[in-house]
Design a protein around this motif. Structure first.
Motif, PDB file in Angstrom:
ATOM      1  N   ALA A 174       0.815  -1.212   0.000  1.00 37.45           N
ATOM      2  CA  ALA A 174       0.000   0.000   0.000  1.00 37.45           C
ATOM      3  C   ALA A 174       0.852   1.267   0.000  1.00 37.45           C
ATOM      4  N   GLY A 175       2.168   1.098   0.051  1.00 31.81           N
ATOM      5  CA  GLY A 175       3.067   2.246   0.080  1.00 31.81           C
ATOM      6  C   GLY A 175       3.318   2.789   1.467  1.00 31.81           C
ATOM      7  N   ASP A 176       2.723   2.202   2.487  1.00 40.00           N
ATOM      8  CA  ASP A 176       2.851   2.723   3.844  1.00 40.00           C
ATOM      9  C   ASP A 176       4.146   2.214   4.483  1.00 40.00           C
ATOM     10  N   VAL A 177       5.263   2.768   4.028  1.00 40.36           N
ATOM     11  CA  VAL A 177       6.556   2.295   4.512  1.00 40.36           C
ATOM     12  C   VAL A 177       6.798   2.702   5.960  1.00 40.36           C
ATOM     13  N   GLU A 178       6.188   3.792   6.402  1.00 40.73           N
ATOM     14  CA  GLU A 178       6.380   4.209   7.792  1.00 40.73           C
ATOM     15  C   GLU A 178       5.767   3.194   8.751  1.00 40.73           C
ATOM     16  N   LEU A 179       4.567   2.703   8.444  1.00 45.28           N
ATOM     17  CA  LEU A 179       3.956   1.678   9.280  1.00 45.28           C
ATOM     18  C   LEU A 179       4.772   0.391   9.224  1.00 45.28           C
ATOM     19  N   ALA A 180       5.210   0.002   8.029  1.00 46.93           N
ATOM     20  CA  ALA A 180       6.031  -1.198   7.883  1.00 46.93           C
ATOM     21  C   ALA A 180       7.308  -1.076   8.704  1.00 46.93           C
ATOM     22  N   ASN A 181       7.933   0.082   8.665  1.00 51.01           N
ATOM     23  CA  ASN A 181       9.177   0.284   9.412  1.00 51.01           C
ATOM     24  C   ASN A 181       8.938   0.225  10.922  1.00 51.01           C
ATOM     25  N   ASP A 182       7.774   0.720  11.367  1.00 46.92           N
ATOM     26  CA  ASP A 182       7.438   0.610  12.785  1.00 46.92           C
ATOM     27  C   ASP A 182       7.338  -0.852  13.201  1.00 46.92           C
ATOM     28  N   TYR A 183       6.730  -1.666  12.353  1.00 45.11           N
ATOM     29  CA  TYR A 183       6.603  -3.096  12.647  1.00 45.11           C
ATOM     30  C   TYR A 183       7.971  -3.797  12.602  1.00 45.11           C
ATOM     31  N   LEU A 184       8.784  -3.420  11.616  1.00 43.37           N
ATOM     32  CA  LEU A 184      10.074  -4.083  11.427  1.00 43.37           C
ATOM     33  C   LEU A 184      11.080  -3.701  12.502  1.00 43.37           C
ATOM     34  N   GLY A 185      11.053  -2.439  12.908  1.00 40.13           N
ATOM     35  CA  GLY A 185      12.068  -1.943  13.833  1.00 40.13           C
ATOM     36  C   GLY A 185      13.306  -1.447  13.125  1.00 40.13           C
ATOM     37  N   TYR A 186      13.245  -1.362  11.810  1.00 38.98           N
ATOM     38  CA  TYR A 186      14.334  -0.850  10.987  1.00 38.98           C
ATOM     39  C   TYR A 186      13.741  -0.491   9.618  1.00 38.98           C
ATOM     40  N   PRO A 187      14.446   0.318   8.813  1.00 38.89           N
ATOM     41  CA  PRO A 187      13.874   0.713   7.516  1.00 38.89           C
ATOM     42  C   PRO A 187      13.850  -0.443   6.513  1.00 38.89           C
ATOM     43  N   PHE A 188      12.704  -0.614   5.863  1.00 39.97           N
ATOM     44  CA  PHE A 188      12.638  -1.563   4.754  1.00 39.97           C
ATOM     45  C   PHE A 188      13.591  -1.112   3.658  1.00 39.97           C
ATOM     46  N   SER A 189      14.266  -2.069   3.027  1.00 39.15           N
ATOM     47  CA  SER A 189      15.267  -1.705   2.025  1.00 39.15           C
ATOM     48  C   SER A 189      15.162  -2.582   0.787  1.00 39.15           C
ATOM     49  N   ILE A 190      15.708  -2.051  -0.293  1.00 34.58           N
ATOM     50  CA  ILE A 190      15.875  -2.792  -1.543  1.00 34.58           C
ATOM     51  C   ILE A 190      17.346  -2.729  -1.915  1.00 34.58           C
ATOM     52  N   PHE A 191      17.895  -3.889  -2.242  1.00 30.08           N
ATOM     53  CA  PHE A 191      19.294  -3.982  -2.659  1.00 30.08           C
ATOM     54  C   PHE A 191      19.315  -4.405  -4.121  1.00 30.08           C
ATOM     55  N   GLY A 192      20.031  -3.653  -4.944  1.00 31.19           N
ATOM     56  CA  GLY A 192      20.069  -4.004  -6.352  1.00 31.19           C
ATOM     57  C   GLY A 192      21.242  -3.360  -7.070  1.00 31.19           C
ATOM     58  N   ARG A 193      21.337  -3.664  -8.358  1.00 34.81           N
ATOM     59  CA  ARG A 193      22.449  -3.182  -9.184  1.00 34.81           C
ATOM     60  C   ARG A 193      21.977  -2.070 -10.111  1.00 34.81           C
ATOM     61  N   VAL A 194      22.812  -1.058 -10.255  1.00 34.92           N
ATOM     62  CA  VAL A 194      22.491   0.068 -11.137  1.00 34.92           C
ATOM     63  C   VAL A 194      22.713  -0.357 -12.586  1.00 34.92           C
ATOM     64  N   ILE A 195      21.656  -0.205 -13.407  1.00 37.33           N
ATOM     65  CA  ILE A 195      21.735  -0.559 -14.820  1.00 37.33           C
ATOM     66  C   ILE A 195      21.414   0.658 -15.679  1.00 37.33           C
ATOM     67  N   LYS A 196      21.682   0.555 -16.949  1.00 37.29           N
ATOM     68  CA  LYS A 196      21.422   1.676 -17.847  1.00 37.29           C
ATOM     69  C   LYS A 196      19.928   1.803 -18.133  1.00 37.29           C
ATOM     70  N   GLY A 197      19.462   3.053 -18.153  1.00 37.46           N
ATOM     71  CA  GLY A 197      18.088   3.344 -18.535  1.00 37.46           C
ATOM     72  C   GLY A 197      18.065   4.172 -19.802  1.00 37.46           C
ATOM     73  N   ASP A 198      16.950   4.854 -20.052  1.00 39.58           N
ATOM     74  CA  ASP A 198      16.864   5.661 -21.271  1.00 39.58           C
ATOM     75  C   ASP A 198      17.301   7.108 -21.051  1.00 39.58           C
ATOM     76  N   LYS A 199      17.697   7.439 -19.809  1.00 42.17           N
ATOM     77  CA  LYS A 199      18.301   8.735 -19.463  1.00 42.17           C
ATOM     78  C   LYS A 199      17.357   9.921 -19.675  1.00 42.17           C
TER      79      LYS A 199
END
Length: 329
Positions: A174-199
């Motif tokens: 739902a996009g509610d990362v603040e509520l998710a972070n409250d439940y987790l006790g730490y910030p939700f994160s995404i780990f990934g590799r930077v790739i080329k886009g259309d700039k």
């Protein structure tokens, strides 16, 4: 923390203090169990062991259901458990054969003969073995025979926390990362590799790093704009290459930047695929091929289609101002 990708890699311990579970999210409820595990191991001069499973059992038992996404990748989970002070993490490949073991065989072959369990901490509703027929009473009965004790995490203790992985997944979608972070006790994160886009972002003054997440089971939050921090290696150097793809060093130190992330299909330019992009503030290096980590802190707005790039640019400036206001606090 030592990590084992199979039970066969693990050497039986003299005094293993064990808990078992998928622990997706390693949220506050999970942390309560894990802290209890670590404290018990220290008090008994033992070693704490977590037995977890990958892939998630539901992915194997119900393979037709593609909707289940994980809050953590297995590497993210390991990083969090390491911070909590766990001694050993056993990542067991979950298969149908594994799930079809009789509870008594599971206890003898894995918990006793392979791990050396002397004490096990388990949730009141834990189930294991063929048809999930193993439970707390089965463990306690086996414990009297094999010489290990069983400690139950009571239902009230777990419900007091009012946290579940399902609630966190729902909040993130739902996009509610603040509520998710409250439940987790730490910030939700995404780990990934930077790739080329259309700039396209560069042409309107908001260059973005396009992020590729390799793990298809990783949960991605709902479409929209988010305030984020971005972590990357401060030692990363780009060398000329025809492909433009480079490998980031895994060593520290890391540098953290502020930024705003976008998740969506870019409707203003009639995008066809769902993108994950981040505009990193006060940053102008080329980082194609580098692995970065985005920590999601606040949802700013939903994704909408604008009349054109000019209108989009005006809104992005407002988004940046809102993000900076959030960080200035």
């Amino acid at each position: 923390m030592k990590i084992y990708n199979n039970l066969s890699e693990f050497k039986k311990l003299a005094n293993a203090i064990v808990t078992i579970g998928t622990f997706d999210g390693v949220h506050f409820g999970h942390q309560k169990i894990i802290k209890q595990l670590v404290q018990k191991a220290k008090a008994d001069n033992g070693e704490s062991v977590i037995l977890t499973f990958f892939p998630h059992p539901r992915m194997i038992i119900d393979p037709e259901n593609q909707d289940l996404k994980m809050i953590n990748t297995i590497n993210e989970k390991a990083e969090i458990l390491n911070r909590l002070g766990v001694d050993h993490l056993i990542i067991t490949p979950f298969t149908r054969d594994f799930s079809n073991q009789l509870p008594e065989d599971y206890i003898k072959n894995i918990l006793v003969d392979n791990i050396g369990t002397k004490h096990i901490i388990i949730g009141y509703d834990h189930r294991f073995g063929k048809d999930r027929s193993g439970n707390l009473n089965v463990l306690k009965t086996a414990g009297t025979h094999f010489g290990f004790t069983v400690e139950e995490i009571m239902e009230q203790d777990i419900h007091d926390v009012a946290v579940s992985s399902t609630k966190i997944r729902q909040a993130l979608l739902a996009g509610d990362v603040e509520l998710a972070n409250d439940y987790l006790g730490y910030p939700f994160s995404i780990f990934g590799r930077v790739i080329k886009g259309d700039k396209i972002g560069r042409t309107i003054g908001f260059p973005t790093a396009n992020i590729f997440v390799e793990e298809i089971y990783k949960l991605i939050p709902g479409d929209g704009i988010y305030a984020v921090t971005v972590e990357m290696s401060s030692e990363f150097e780009v060398e000329p290459s025809e492909a433009g793809i480079h490998q980031a060093p895994s060593s520290e130190p890391k540098t953290t930047y502020q930024g705003m992330a976008y998740i969506g299909q870019r409707p203003t330019i009639n995008g066809m695929t769902r993108n994950i992009e981040v505009n990193i503030f006060d940053f102008n290096r080329e980082i194609y091929g580098q692995d970065i980590k985005m920590n999601f802190l606040k949802f700013l707005r939903h994704d909408v289609k604008f009349t054109g790039l000019e209108a989009l640019t005006v809104q992005l400036q407002k988004d940046k101002e809102a993000t900076l206001a959030y960080f200035s606090g």
